[in-house]
Design an enzyme around this catalytic site. Sequence first.
Site, PDB file in Angstrom:
ATOM      1  N   ASP A   1      -8.131   3.852   0.945  1.00 27.15           N
ATOM      2  CA  ASP A   1      -7.208   4.240   2.006  1.00 27.15           C
ATOM      3  C   ASP A   1      -8.015   4.678   3.230  1.00 27.15           C
ATOM      4  O   ASP A   1      -8.752   5.654   3.156  1.00 27.15           O
ATOM      5  CB  ASP A   1      -6.348   5.398   1.480  1.00 27.15           C
TER       6      ASP A   1
ATOM      7  N   ASN B   1       2.247   1.503   4.356  1.00 21.36           N
ATOM      8  CA  ASN B   1       2.563   0.226   5.019  1.00 21.36           C
ATOM      9  C   ASN B   1       2.266   0.256   6.520  1.00 21.36           C
ATOM     10  O   ASN B   1       2.932  -0.394   7.318  1.00 21.36           O
ATOM     11  CB  ASN B   1       4.024  -0.188   4.771  1.00 21.36           C
TER      12      ASN B   1
ATOM     13  N   CYS C   1       0.871  -1.181   0.000  1.00 20.03           N
ATOM     14  CA  CYS C   1       0.000   0.000   0.000  1.00 20.03           C
ATOM     15  C   CYS C   1       0.906   1.229   0.000  1.00 20.03           C
ATOM     16  O   CYS C   1       2.079   1.144  -0.382  1.00 20.03           O
ATOM     17  CB  CYS C   1      -0.972  -0.019   1.176  1.00 20.03           C
TER      18      CYS C   1
ATOM     19  N   CYS D   1      -1.440   0.740   7.356  1.00 16.45           N
ATOM     20  CA  CYS D   1      -2.879   0.433   7.459  1.00 16.45           C
ATOM     21  C   CYS D   1      -3.252  -0.797   6.630  1.00 16.45           C
ATOM     22  O   CYS D   1      -3.415  -1.897   7.171  1.00 16.45           O
ATOM     23  CB  CYS D   1      -3.733   1.628   7.028  1.00 16.45           C
ATOM     24  N   ARG D   2      -3.393  -0.644   5.317  1.00 19.89           N
ATOM     25  CA  ARG D   2      -3.965  -1.720   4.504  1.00 19.89           C
ATOM     26  C   ARG D   2      -3.041  -2.916   4.323  1.00 19.89           C
ATOM     27  O   ARG D   2      -3.468  -4.076   4.501  1.00 19.89           O
ATOM     28  CB  ARG D   2      -4.372  -1.178   3.121  1.00 19.89           C
ATOM     29  N   SER D   3      -1.777  -2.690   3.934  1.00 22.04           N
ATOM     30  CA  SER D   3      -0.948  -3.864   3.610  1.00 22.04           C
ATOM     31  C   SER D   3      -0.525  -4.680   4.837  1.00 22.04           C
ATOM     32  O   SER D   3      -0.483  -5.912   4.750  1.00 22.04           O
ATOM     33  CB  SER D   3       0.245  -3.489   2.718  1.00 22.04           C
TER      34      SER D   3
HETATM   35  P1  4NP Z   1      -1.828   2.789   4.063  1.00 17.49           P
HETATM   36  O1  4NP Z   1      -2.490   4.125   4.637  1.00 17.49           O
HETATM   37  O2  4NP Z   1      -1.272   3.145   2.719  1.00 17.49           O
HETATM   38  O3  4NP Z   1      -2.998   1.864   3.967  1.00 17.49           O
HETATM   39  O4  4NP Z   1      -0.782   2.374   5.062  1.00 17.49           O
HETATM   40  C1  4NP Z   1      -1.796   5.347   4.771  1.00 17.49           C
HETATM   41  C2  4NP Z   1      -0.946   5.542   5.825  1.00 17.49           C
HETATM   42  C3  4NP Z   1      -0.319   6.757   5.974  1.00 17.49           C
HETATM   43  C4  4NP Z   1      -0.540   7.769   5.072  1.00 17.49           C
HETATM   44  C5  4NP Z   1      -1.385   7.562   3.988  1.00 17.49           C
HETATM   45  C6  4NP Z   1      -2.009   6.338   3.843  1.00 17.49           C
HETATM   46  N1  4NP Z   1       0.066   9.016   5.229  1.00 17.49           N
HETATM   47  O5  4NP Z   1      -0.254   9.963   4.483  1.00 17.49           O
HETATM   48  O6  4NP Z   1       0.945   9.168   6.118  1.00 17.49           O
END
Ligand code: 4NP
Length: 151
Positions: A122, A11, A8, A13-15
Site C-alpha cells: 500500500d 480504490n 485494493c 491508489c493501487r487498483s
Molecule cells: P489503495 O490505497 O488501497 O491502494 O487505494 C489506500 C488508499 C486510501 C487509504 C488506504 C489505502 N486510506 O486509509 O484512506
Amino acid sequence: MKKVLFVCLGNICRSPTADAVFTKRVSKLIPNIIVDSAGTANWHIGNPPDARASATAEEQGYDMSGLYARAVIRDDFHDFDYILAMDRQNLSDLETLRDGQGTKPQLFMDFAPAIAMREIPDPYYGGEDGFVKVIKMIEQASDGLIDKILA
Ligand code: 4NP
C-alpha cells in the site's frame, strides 16, 4: 468477452493504477476486454485516484483520468472472470464478501512469478517512490495475466 476486476483497499491508489496499466497493455492484444477496479472499503467512493498515483502514472505513460472509486459488491463475483487482489488482506476481505459464490479472487502478483513479492504494498502512507514501485510490479503482473488470458 473477458471481464477483469482489480481490487485494493481504497480504490484510489493501487487498483485504479492496475486498471490504467493493464488497459493500456492489453488493448492492442485483446480489444474486447472489460476492465474495472474497486475497493474493499467505502471511504473514497466517487473520488478520483490519489493525485500522487495519477501523476506517477502519467509520468510512466498511463492515463488514469475518468476513473472514480467504488466499493466491491457481491454481484462482482458473478460479473467478472478475473478478480485480482493487491494484497492478502484484500484477498481475505474479498473471500468473506464472496461467501463461496462466483469467481474466486486471486493475488494479482501470482501472475508475476519472477518477482518475489506476492503483495503490492500500500503506497498511501509512503513516499513518491512507492508509487513508481507499484507501477513496475503492476506492469509485470499485467503481462503475466495477459499471457494467461491469451493461452
Ligand atoms: P489503495 O490505497 O488501497 O491502494 O487505494 C489506500 C488508499 C486510501 C487509504 C488506504 C489505502 N486510506 O486509509 O484512506
